[in-house]
Design an enzyme around this catalytic site. Structure first.
Site, PDB file in Angstrom:
ATOM      1  N   ASP A   1       0.857  -1.262  -0.048  1.00  0.00           N
ATOM      2  CA  ASP A   1      -0.042   0.019  -0.105  1.00  0.00           C
ATOM      3  C   ASP A   1       1.026   1.218  -0.017  1.00  0.00           C
ATOM      4  O   ASP A   1       1.792   1.170   0.826  1.00  0.00           O
ATOM      5  CB  ASP A   1      -0.845   0.069   1.201  1.00  0.00           C
ATOM      6  CG  ASP A   1      -1.945   0.910   0.955  1.00  0.00           C
ATOM      7  OD1 ASP A   1      -3.152   0.492   1.000  1.00  0.00           O
ATOM      8  OD2 ASP A   1      -1.882   2.191   1.043  1.00  0.00           O
ATOM      9  N   ILE A   2       0.516   2.177  -0.555  1.00  0.00           N
ATOM     10  CA  ILE A   2       1.411   3.416  -0.967  1.00  0.00           C
ATOM     11  C   ILE A   2       1.215   4.285   0.370  1.00  0.00           C
ATOM     12  O   ILE A   2       2.163   4.930   0.632  1.00  0.00           O
ATOM     13  CB  ILE A   2       1.066   4.070  -2.034  1.00  0.00           C
ATOM     14  CG1 ILE A   2       1.895   5.215  -2.679  1.00  0.00           C
ATOM     15  CG2 ILE A   2      -0.308   5.151  -1.698  1.00  0.00           C
ATOM     16  CD1 ILE A   2       1.746   5.839  -4.071  1.00  0.00           C
TER      17      ILE A   2
ATOM     18  N   ASN B   1     -12.679  -3.199   2.840  1.00  0.00           N
ATOM     19  CA  ASN B   1     -13.360  -1.850   2.923  1.00  0.00           C
ATOM     20  C   ASN B   1     -14.428  -1.958   1.549  1.00  0.00           C
ATOM     21  O   ASN B   1     -14.091  -2.117   0.388  1.00  0.00           O
ATOM     22  CB  ASN B   1     -12.554  -0.514   2.704  1.00  0.00           C
ATOM     23  CG  ASN B   1     -11.687  -0.336   3.861  1.00  0.00           C
ATOM     24  OD1 ASN B   1     -12.194  -0.704   5.145  1.00  0.00           O
ATOM     25  ND2 ASN B   1     -10.568   0.266   3.925  1.00  0.00           N
TER      26      ASN B   1
ATOM     27  N   GLY C   1     -15.675   3.021   3.774  1.00  0.00           N
ATOM     28  CA  GLY C   1     -14.449   3.802   3.561  1.00  0.00           C
ATOM     29  C   GLY C   1     -13.639   3.223   2.197  1.00  0.00           C
ATOM     30  O   GLY C   1     -12.353   3.510   2.376  1.00  0.00           O
ATOM     31  N   GLN C   2     -14.219   2.679   1.366  1.00  0.00           N
ATOM     32  CA  GLN C   2     -13.525   2.341   0.114  1.00  0.00           C
ATOM     33  C   GLN C   2     -13.449   3.595  -0.719  1.00  0.00           C
ATOM     34  O   GLN C   2     -14.127   4.422  -1.075  1.00  0.00           O
ATOM     35  CB  GLN C   2     -14.405   1.155  -0.522  1.00  0.00           C
ATOM     36  CG  GLN C   2     -13.882   0.954  -2.061  1.00  0.00           C
ATOM     37  CD  GLN C   2     -14.671  -0.132  -2.714  1.00  0.00           C
ATOM     38  OE1 GLN C   2     -15.793  -0.407  -2.145  1.00  0.00           O
ATOM     39  NE2 GLN C   2     -14.136  -0.824  -3.585  1.00  0.00           N
TER      40      GLN C   2
ATOM     41  N   HIS D   1     -10.270  -5.204  -3.281  1.00  0.00           N
ATOM     42  CA  HIS D   1      -9.112  -5.278  -2.772  1.00  0.00           C
ATOM     43  C   HIS D   1      -8.916  -5.666  -1.128  1.00  0.00           C
ATOM     44  O   HIS D   1     -10.114  -5.461  -0.584  1.00  0.00           O
ATOM     45  CB  HIS D   1      -7.860  -4.078  -2.854  1.00  0.00           C
ATOM     46  CG  HIS D   1      -8.603  -2.850  -2.419  1.00  0.00           C
ATOM     47  ND1 HIS D   1      -9.390  -2.209  -3.220  1.00  0.00           N
ATOM     48  CD2 HIS D   1      -8.687  -1.991  -1.201  1.00  0.00           C
ATOM     49  CE1 HIS D   1      -9.780  -1.030  -2.322  1.00  0.00           C
ATOM     50  NE2 HIS D   1      -9.192  -1.256  -1.228  1.00  0.00           N
ATOM     51  N   LEU D   2      -8.151  -6.556  -0.933  1.00  0.00           N
ATOM     52  CA  LEU D   2      -7.938  -7.118   0.429  1.00  0.00           C
ATOM     53  C   LEU D   2      -6.633  -6.361   0.960  1.00  0.00           C
ATOM     54  O   LEU D   2      -5.628  -6.492   0.460  1.00  0.00           O
ATOM     55  CB  LEU D   2      -7.773  -8.630   0.651  1.00  0.00           C
ATOM     56  CG  LEU D   2      -9.099  -9.449   0.293  1.00  0.00           C
ATOM     57  CD1 LEU D   2      -9.383  -9.264  -1.327  1.00  0.00           C
ATOM     58  CD2 LEU D   2      -9.005 -10.943   0.656  1.00  0.00           C
ATOM     59  N   HIS D   3      -6.870  -5.351   2.274  1.00  0.00           N
ATOM     60  CA  HIS D   3      -5.730  -5.004   2.836  1.00  0.00           C
ATOM     61  C   HIS D   3      -5.032  -6.394   3.827  1.00  0.00           C
ATOM     62  O   HIS D   3      -5.938  -6.756   4.638  1.00  0.00           O
ATOM     63  CB  HIS D   3      -5.975  -3.971   3.773  1.00  0.00           C
ATOM     64  CG  HIS D   3      -6.501  -2.819   3.091  1.00  0.00           C
ATOM     65  ND1 HIS D   3      -5.906  -1.451   2.825  1.00  0.00           N
ATOM     66  CD2 HIS D   3      -7.885  -2.529   2.614  1.00  0.00           C
ATOM     67  CE1 HIS D   3      -6.488  -0.698   2.128  1.00  0.00           C
ATOM     68  NE2 HIS D   3      -7.788  -1.068   1.956  1.00  0.00           N
TER      69      HIS D   3
END
Ligand code: AMP
Ligand code: ZN
Length: 123
Positions: free
Chosen positions: A40-41, A96, A102-103, A109-111
């Site tokens: 993640d950036i 999310n 909060g998307q 995507h999975l964090h």
């Protein structure tokens, strides 16, 4: 609109589809036939990776019955990635979904978050 790029169904205006197409750089720390994983950036934990399907699905809420095997694959891939990252003490997987979820990027995507104790409830 989805376009077929090879076997991939991508959406031209989607940030993560641009990563899949190689138009935006990302360090692919994980890749298999169906998904990729990259940092993640804006990391929220010492380890914070994103796992995304190679097919454009706007969110978990937009997943179809035909995506059931893919959804299972993503969960399994995250578990593999967590092992690769040696997150032996535990980790958190977050998806999310939608505005109140909060998307911010409209590609499923999975964090994968780890490397520190997590708190509950999440904000
Ligand atoms: P979400 O808010 O759940 O939709 O997560 C989107 C995530 O994508 C956020 O955590 C962002 O920091 C992350 N992100 C945005 N752009 C990039 C990028 N170019 N490379 C890696 N991660 C990104
Ligand atoms: Zn996409």
């Amino acid at each position: 609109m989805k376009t077929n790029v090879g076997s991939q169904k991508l959406s031209p205006d989607c940030l993560f589809c641009k990563i899949l197409a190689g138009e935006i750089p990302a360090n692919r720390v994980y890749e298999d036939e169906f998904c990729i994983g990259f940092p993640d950036i804006n990391p929220q934990a010492p380890t914070h990776l994103l796992v995304i399907p190679k097919e454009h699905i706007a969110s978990q809420a937009k997943a179809l019955a035909e995506h059931k095997p893919l959804l299972g694959h993503l969960m399994s891939a995250v578990a593999d990635l967590a092992r690769m990252q040696k997150l032996d003490k535990g980790y958190r997987v977050v998806v999310n979904t939608g505005d109140e979820g909060g998307q911010t990027v409209q590609h499923l995507h999975l964090h994968l978050l780890g490397g520190r104790p997590m708190t509950w409830p999440p904000g």
